[in-house]
Design a protein around this motif. Structure first.
Motif, PDB file in Angstrom:
ATOM      1  N   ALA A  37      -4.590  -1.321  -4.777  1.00 47.44           N
ATOM      2  CA  ALA A  37      -3.368  -2.105  -3.935  1.00 47.44           C
ATOM      3  C   ALA A  37      -3.996  -2.731  -2.806  1.00 47.44           C
ATOM      4  CB  ALA A  37      -2.463  -0.981  -3.361  1.00 47.44           C
ATOM      5  N   SER A  46       3.637   1.765  -1.285  1.00 47.36           N
ATOM      6  CA  SER A  46       4.482   1.807  -2.549  1.00 47.36           C
ATOM      7  C   SER A  46       3.562   2.556  -3.490  1.00 47.36           C
ATOM      8  CB  SER A  46       4.757   0.460  -3.196  1.00 47.36           C
ATOM      9  OG  SER A  46       5.828  -0.303  -2.402  1.00 47.36           O
ATOM     10  N   ALA A  47       2.174   2.078  -3.532  1.00 48.63           N
ATOM     11  CA  ALA A  47       1.085   2.681  -4.177  1.00 48.63           C
ATOM     12  C   ALA A  47       0.896   4.250  -3.996  1.00 48.63           C
ATOM     13  CB  ALA A  47      -0.187   1.797  -4.033  1.00 48.63           C
ATOM     14  N   VAL A 107      -5.723   4.358  -4.002  1.00 48.45           N
ATOM     15  CA  VAL A 107      -4.808   3.253  -3.633  1.00 48.45           C
ATOM     16  C   VAL A 107      -5.878   1.923  -3.446  1.00 48.45           C
ATOM     17  CG1 VAL A 107      -2.570   4.419  -2.650  1.00 48.45           C
ATOM     18  CG2 VAL A 107      -4.566   3.629  -1.116  1.00 48.45           C
ATOM     19  N   ILE A 134       0.990  -1.132  -0.182  1.00 47.97           N
ATOM     20  CA  ILE A 134      -0.023   0.043   0.055  1.00 47.97           C
ATOM     21  C   ILE A 134       0.811   1.107   0.221  1.00 47.97           C
ATOM     22  CG2 ILE A 134      -1.848   1.296   1.257  1.00 47.97           C
ATOM     23  CD1 ILE A 134      -2.677  -1.598   2.234  1.00 47.97           C
TER      24      ILE A 134
END
Length: 271
Positions: free
Chosen positions: A192, A157-158, A189, A155
C-alpha cells in the motif's frame, strides 16, 4: 478512448509546422523525426521545470507519505478515541476541489491578507510565501494538505485488512505497541505504501493545478513553471502543438520510468 490520445500525441511529436515568407505564407506540415525531442532536451525552460518538480517530489512526497503513514498507524491503534471522526477530518481536504483548495491557500499566502504573515510579523519574522525562494514549498504545503488524508485512507485500509491474530501473538511475545507498528504493521502494508508512492510521484510530475492558481499572486510562478504548464503554453499560447506533444511524450515516458524504478526497488526490498 485511452490509447487514441496517446497515439495521436506521439504522431504529432514527430512532425513540425513550417511557414514561408517570414511567417506570412501558407504553413506546411513536415515530418521532423526526433527534432522536437531534441528541442525539448535543449530547452532551458523544460530542464528547469523538470529539475523543479524533481526537487519538489524529493522533499514533498516523503514528508506527505510519512504523515499519511503516521496518521494511519494512530487511527489503527487504541490510543485515538473517535477514530471515525478523525478519519473523516483527515479526508476532508482531499474532498475539496483542487481549485478551491488552491484559492483558499492563495488567500492565506497573499501578502495583503495572509494571517500567517501577520503572525510571523508579531514574532519579528518576515516571511514571503510567494517569493521565488519559498513559493515552491508553499505549493508543497498545499499538495501535502490536500493529499495526506487520501494516502492515509489507502494505508489505513491495508492495516484494517491485517488479521488480529498477528498482533495477539506479538503481544504474547512481549512486543510493545511501537515494536508491533515498526516490525509488523509497516512491513505488511508495504504494498500500500508503494502504491501511494507511485501515485504521488505521478502526481508530482504532472503538477499543474496548484501553481496555475497560485501564480496570480506569485510573480515567481511563470507560464513555464512546471512541464505541464510549459506544454500548455507551447500549445495554446504559441500554437506550437508539435513541441507541446513532444514535451508530453517525454513527460509520460519519464513518469513511466520513475514509477517502474520505484516498483522494482520495492519488489527487491520485499524479497
Amino acid at each position: 478512448m485511452y490509447l487514441a490520445p496517446i497515439a495521436y500525441a506521439i504522431v504529432e511529436s514527430l512532425y513540425t509546422v513550417k511557414r514561408s515568407g517570414l511567417g506570412l505564407g501558407p504553413s506546411t506540415t513536415e515530418f521532423a523525426g526526433l527534432d522536437n525531442f531534441a528541442r525539448v532536451f535543449s530547452d532551458d525552460a523544460f530542464l528547469t521545470a523538470i529539475g523543479r518538480v524533481l526537487l519538489f517530489g524529493a522533499v514533498q512526497v516523503p514528508v506527505m507519505l510519512g504523515l499519511a503513514l503516521l496518521l494511519a498507524l494512530l487511527l489503527d491503534s487504541t490510543v485515538v478515541k473517535f477514530p471515525g471522526f478523525f478519519r473523516i477530518a483527515y479526508f476532508i481536504p482531499f474532498a475539496l476541489p483542487v481549485v478551491v483548495s488552491a484559492l483558499l491557500w492563495s488567500f492565506l499566502y497573499s501578502p495583503g491578507s495572509s494571517p500567517y504573515q501577520k503572525l510571523f510579523a508579531l514574532l519579528g519574522i518576515s516571511v514571503d510565501f510567494t517569493g521565488g525562494d519559498t513559493v515552491l514549498w508553499s505549493l508543497a504545503n498545499i499538495v501535502t494538505w490536500a493529499w495526506t488524508g487520501y494516502n492515509m485512507l489507502i494505508i489505513y485500509s491495508a492495516l484494517q485488512a491485517l488479521p488480529e491474530d498477528i498482533y495477539e501473538a506479538a503481544r504474547l511475545d512481549g512486543a510493545s505497541g511501537w515494536q508491533i507498528a515498526w516490525r509488523i504493521k509497516i512491513p505488511l502494508v508495504r504494498p500500500a505504501i508503494t502504491l501511494t508512492a507511485v501515485m504521488s510521484v505521478i502526481g508530482t510530475l504532472q503538477l499543474y493545478n496548484e501553481p496555475a492558481i497560485v501564480k496570480h499572486i506569485a510573480p515567481a510562478i511563470d507560464s513555464k513553471y512546471t512541464p505541464l504548464m510549459l506544454a500548455q503554453t507551447a500549445g495554446l499560447e504559441n500554437s506550437d502543438y508539435n513541441f507541446a506533444a513532444a514535451v508530453s511524450v517525454v513527460l509520460a515516458l519519464g513518469t513511466f520510468l520513475v514509477s517502474f524504478l520505484i516498483l522494482r526497488f520495492a519488489r527487491r526490498k520485499a524479497v
